[in-house]
Design an enzyme around this catalytic site. Structure first.
Site, PDB file in Angstrom:
ATOM      1  N   ASP A 213     -11.118  -5.769   6.240  1.00  0.00           N
ATOM      2  CA  ASP A 213     -10.066  -4.869   5.781  1.00  0.00           C
ATOM      3  C   ASP A 213     -10.554  -4.084   4.563  1.00  0.00           C
ATOM      4  O   ASP A 213     -10.479  -2.848   4.552  1.00  0.00           O
ATOM      5  CB  ASP A 213      -8.785  -5.640   5.468  1.00  0.00           C
ATOM      6  CG  ASP A 213      -7.695  -4.741   4.923  1.00  0.00           C
ATOM      7  OD1 ASP A 213      -6.977  -4.138   5.729  1.00  0.00           O
ATOM      8  OD2 ASP A 213      -7.567  -4.640   3.677  1.00  0.00           O
TER       9      ASP A 213
ATOM     10  N   LYS B 268      -5.923   3.348   7.286  1.00  0.00           N
ATOM     11  CA  LYS B 268      -7.129   2.687   7.810  1.00  0.00           C
ATOM     12  C   LYS B 268      -6.863   1.192   7.992  1.00  0.00           C
ATOM     13  O   LYS B 268      -6.044   0.623   7.248  1.00  0.00           O
ATOM     14  CB  LYS B 268      -8.322   2.922   6.881  1.00  0.00           C
ATOM     15  CG  LYS B 268      -8.198   2.281   5.486  1.00  0.00           C
ATOM     16  CD  LYS B 268      -8.654   0.831   5.473  1.00  0.00           C
ATOM     17  CE  LYS B 268      -8.257   0.125   4.237  1.00  0.00           C
ATOM     18  NZ  LYS B 268      -8.611  -1.302   4.216  1.00  0.00           N
TER      19      LYS B 268
ATOM     20  N   SER C  39      11.322   0.968   7.841  1.00  0.00           N
ATOM     21  CA  SER C  39      10.812  -0.349   7.472  1.00  0.00           C
ATOM     22  C   SER C  39      11.884  -1.389   7.730  1.00  0.00           C
ATOM     23  O   SER C  39      13.077  -1.121   7.554  1.00  0.00           O
ATOM     24  CB  SER C  39      10.410  -0.378   5.990  1.00  0.00           C
ATOM     25  OG  SER C  39       9.955  -1.657   5.611  1.00  0.00           O
ATOM     26  N   ARG C  40      11.461  -2.565   8.138  1.00  0.00           N
ATOM     27  CA  ARG C  40      12.425  -3.649   8.363  1.00  0.00           C
ATOM     28  C   ARG C  40      12.996  -4.169   7.049  1.00  0.00           C
ATOM     29  O   ARG C  40      14.103  -4.689   7.015  1.00  0.00           O
ATOM     30  CB  ARG C  40      11.763  -4.793   9.129  1.00  0.00           C
ATOM     31  CG  ARG C  40      11.469  -4.487  10.582  1.00  0.00           C
ATOM     32  CD  ARG C  40      10.769  -5.638  11.266  1.00  0.00           C
ATOM     33  NE  ARG C  40       9.463  -5.916  10.667  1.00  0.00           N
ATOM     34  CZ  ARG C  40       8.669  -6.913  11.037  1.00  0.00           C
ATOM     35  NH1 ARG C  40       9.057  -7.748  11.989  1.00  0.00           N
ATOM     36  NH2 ARG C  40       7.495  -7.081  10.470  1.00  0.00           N
TER      37      ARG C  40
ATOM     38  N   ILE D 290       0.824  -1.201   0.000  1.00  0.00           N
ATOM     39  CA  ILE D 290       0.000   0.000   0.000  1.00  0.00           C
ATOM     40  C   ILE D 290       0.861   1.255   0.000  1.00  0.00           C
ATOM     41  O   ILE D 290       0.511   2.273  -0.632  1.00  0.00           O
ATOM     42  CB  ILE D 290      -0.988   0.003   1.201  1.00  0.00           C
ATOM     43  CG1 ILE D 290      -2.026   1.115   1.045  1.00  0.00           C
ATOM     44  CG2 ILE D 290      -0.251   0.148   2.527  1.00  0.00           C
ATOM     45  CD1 ILE D 290      -2.969   0.927  -0.105  1.00  0.00           C
TER      46      ILE D 290
END
Length: 303
Positions: A165, A87, A33-34, A11
């Site tokens: 979702d 969201k 971010s990993r 996303i």
């Protein structure tokens, strides 16, 4: 204003990064971010390290899955940064209320985004329904989880919300356009035998409102909301991007998707105004469905 984007998954790459690149108000200063990175943008693997190294970053935008998001949002607010939430705004209602209180205490902006409300035909639909009596409404929200969340097992884990979702997108539109609120009366929830969250849902609300959510639809996807009133019938197609009145298209275009640029424009406006925006109505409906829902076990699901 400089933005740190946290969670560089599908996303973020598909929507957040292009929206920030196009924004006249905001710039993508760094990522956290990993695994993921954005070419040409400073990358961190730890939020605390980013907050310490980049005091110039005013806004933290969280595109993480719901369950780990609270800790990141809390840390960002405690560090004096404004926070934008993908969201749904959290894994639970209580944790979002806690973030609201923290943002208020610190004088910071907290923005719980609902991208589907920014679809181009939603505002015209709300305006058309204003002052009218809704006699019936039905949501058909059917899509393919393998297309939109390929291999993302977290959506079927506790807190992942399953079919809600995408379904919460429909509920975000419904709660925006209806002239009077409704509440859930009953729900049938279809759970794959090997999963923790539903893959299908049939919902009944007060006021003649119903919904059909499914995550198994292949081929063309269906994102429709139909509303009947004594003055005529309204339909929102293509996820809120096309408005029909009595079967005739009157607004919108299916090929134009400007939801995420509109979200970032709204975030910039909220920060400048010193305001927050947290509407939990869509999430309340999901929580109620998971409370009232009758469990129906269906075939196992595998990506």
């Amino acid at each position: 204003m400089r933005v740190a984007l946290v969670g560089i998954g599908k996303i973020a790459v598909d929507q957040h990064v292009p929206a920030l690149d196009a924004s006249p108000d905001l710039t993508l200063a760094c990522t956290v971010s990993r695994k993921g990175e954005v070419e040409g943008v400073e990358a961190f693997t730890d939020l605390g390290a980013m907050l310490a190294a980049r005091p110039d970053v005013q806004i933290v935008s969280l595109a993480l899955p719901p369950v780990p998001r609270f800790a990141y949002a809390e840390a960002a607010l405690l560090a004096g940064r404004h926070v934008m939430l993908e969201k749904p705004p959290g894994a639970t209602l209580a944790e979002v209320h806690a973030l609201q209180s923290l943002a208020r205490e610190r004088g910071l902006t907290l923005y719980a985004t609902w991208h589907s409300r920014m679809a181009q035909a939603v505002a015209p639909a709300k305006a058309w329904l204003a002052g009218k009596t809704v006699t019936r409404a039905h949501i058909t929200w059917r899509e393919d989880v393998r297309k939109w969340h390929p291999g993302q097992d977290w959506v079927f884990e506790p807190g992942g919300m399953g079919v809600f979702d995408p379904g919460i997108n429909a509920l975000s539109i419904l709660t925006e356009i209806l002239p009077s609120p409704v509440h859930l009366v009953s729900a049938d929830l279809e759970f794959p035998g090997n999963r923790q969250t539903p893959i299908g849902a049939r919902l009944t609300f007060s006021g003649g409102v119903t919904a059909d959510f499914d995550w198994r639809q292949q081929g063309p996807q269906t994102w429709d909301i139909e509303v009947e009133t004594p003055e005529g019938r309204l339909a929102l197609r293509m996820g809120g991007n096309v408005l029909e009145i009595d079967g005739v298209p009157v607004s919108g275009e299916a090929s134009i998707m400007g939801e995420y640029p509109a979200l970032y424009a709204r975030m910039a406006a909220l920060v400048r105004a010193g305001e927050s925006e947290v509407d939990l109505a869509p999430m309340v409906h999901v929580a109620d469905a998971l409370t009232l829902g009758r469990r129906v076990v269906v075939e196992d699901f595998h990506f």
